[in-house]
Scaffold this active site. Structure first.
Site, mmCIF file in Angstrom:
data_model
loop_
_atom_site.group_PDB
_atom_site.id
_atom_site.type_symbol
_atom_site.label_atom_id
_atom_site.label_comp_id
_atom_site.label_asym_id
_atom_site.label_seq_id
_atom_site.Cartn_x
_atom_site.Cartn_y
_atom_site.Cartn_z
ATOM 1 C CB SER A 148 -0.925 0.010 1.215
ATOM 2 O OG SER A 148 -0.170 0.128 2.390
ATOM 3 C CB VAL B 189 3.323 -0.414 6.312
ATOM 4 C CG1 VAL B 189 2.685 0.861 6.839
ATOM 5 C CG2 VAL B 189 2.419 -1.618 6.571
ATOM 6 C CB ILE C 102 9.912 -0.084 6.581
ATOM 7 C CG1 ILE C 102 9.844 -0.775 7.960
ATOM 8 C CG2 ILE C 102 9.700 1.412 6.684
ATOM 9 C CD1 ILE C 102 8.548 -0.582 8.694
ATOM 10 C CE LYS C 103 5.432 0.429 -1.383
ATOM 11 N NZ LYS C 103 4.108 0.629 -2.021
ATOM 12 C CB ILE C 104 11.928 3.834 2.571
ATOM 13 C CG1 ILE C 104 11.612 3.293 3.967
ATOM 14 C CG2 ILE C 104 12.632 5.183 2.635
ATOM 15 C CD1 ILE C 104 12.837 3.077 4.841
#
Ligand code: G3P
Length: 226
Positions: free
Chosen positions: A27, A59, A86-88
């Protein structure tokens, strides 16, 4: 190979899991916005409950500066569990955060990747997935298939555990081209998955088989014949 759902819609995730071989859910803030003003962490918890521990949950952070990205990552991990990806976005601050988190053993999905160079840097920084934005690249005349091919070959040659996670799809051709060019994972909006299975040709093939069977055996299934 993997297939993920690019949605935060609980109903779509539930339906998707029942039918398709889904290995994770991704997402971003725009995808969350489509759900209205949901209670964010509670909503993510619900997604985790639906997908179970065996699938990955990705996320995205909201902050732009490294320090706050790290704090957001810690919050996500403490609330949603240490396995959460962890989406960065791969900016300078993002890269710095990826490097720090990866060194701590945190699962990181590098995102907003438009160029091979961004992907290489994220891979070297320790990201586990490289989210390459297929359709958005085409919109600005970047050869998405070429970038995916280059990154996939590099990942293969270096034997890393990092994978290309192609994203931002608007049609099935983009998805199959991404896979064919070496993306080991694609994350796909639910509607697009359904489109692939609702083609008139598939429906007609199944209908014709039934009609031919019924001509010979009547309205019976294999359960009714010896
Ligand atoms: O996961 C993020 C990516 O899929 C972006 O998609 O449709 O906003 O280009 P889109």
């Amino acid at each position: 190979m993997e297939l993920m759902l690019d949605t935060a819609n609980l109903e779509q995730i539930e339906k998707g899991l029942a039918t398709y071989p889904i290995s994770g859910v991704t997402s971003n803030p725009s995808i969350i916005k489509a759900e209205g003003k949901v209670d964010f962490f509670n909503h993510m918890h619900k997604i985790r409950e639906l997908i179970g521990d065996e699938r990955s949950l990705h996320v995205q952070v909201i902050a732009h500066d490294c320090d706050t990205i790290l704090k957001e990552a810690d919050k996500i991990l403490s609330i949603l569990g240490p396995k959460t990806f962890i989406k960065i976005p791969v900016t300078e601050d993002g890269l710095r955060a990826i490097k720090i988190l990866a060194a701590r053993g945190v699962n990181v999905t590098a995102t907003a990747i438009y160029t091979t160079m961004q992907g290489i840097l994220a891979m070297l920084a320790g990201a586990r997935y490289l989210a390459v934005y297929y359709n958005r690249m085409l919109n600005i005349d970047i050869d998405a298939a070429k970038v995916i091919k280059e990154l996939s070959s590099l990942l293969w040659a270096n034997g890393t555990s990092c994978q290309v996670l192609a994203a931002s799809f608007k049609n099935l051709k983009e998805i199959t081209t991404a896979y064919a060019n070496g993306a080991s994972c694609c994350t796909i909006p639910y509607d697009l998955l359904e489109t692939g299975m609702h083609m008139p040709s598939i429906t007609k093939a199944v209908h014709d088989f039934s009609a031919n069977w019924e001509e010979v055996y009547g309205n019976r299934t294999l359960l009714d014949v010896d």
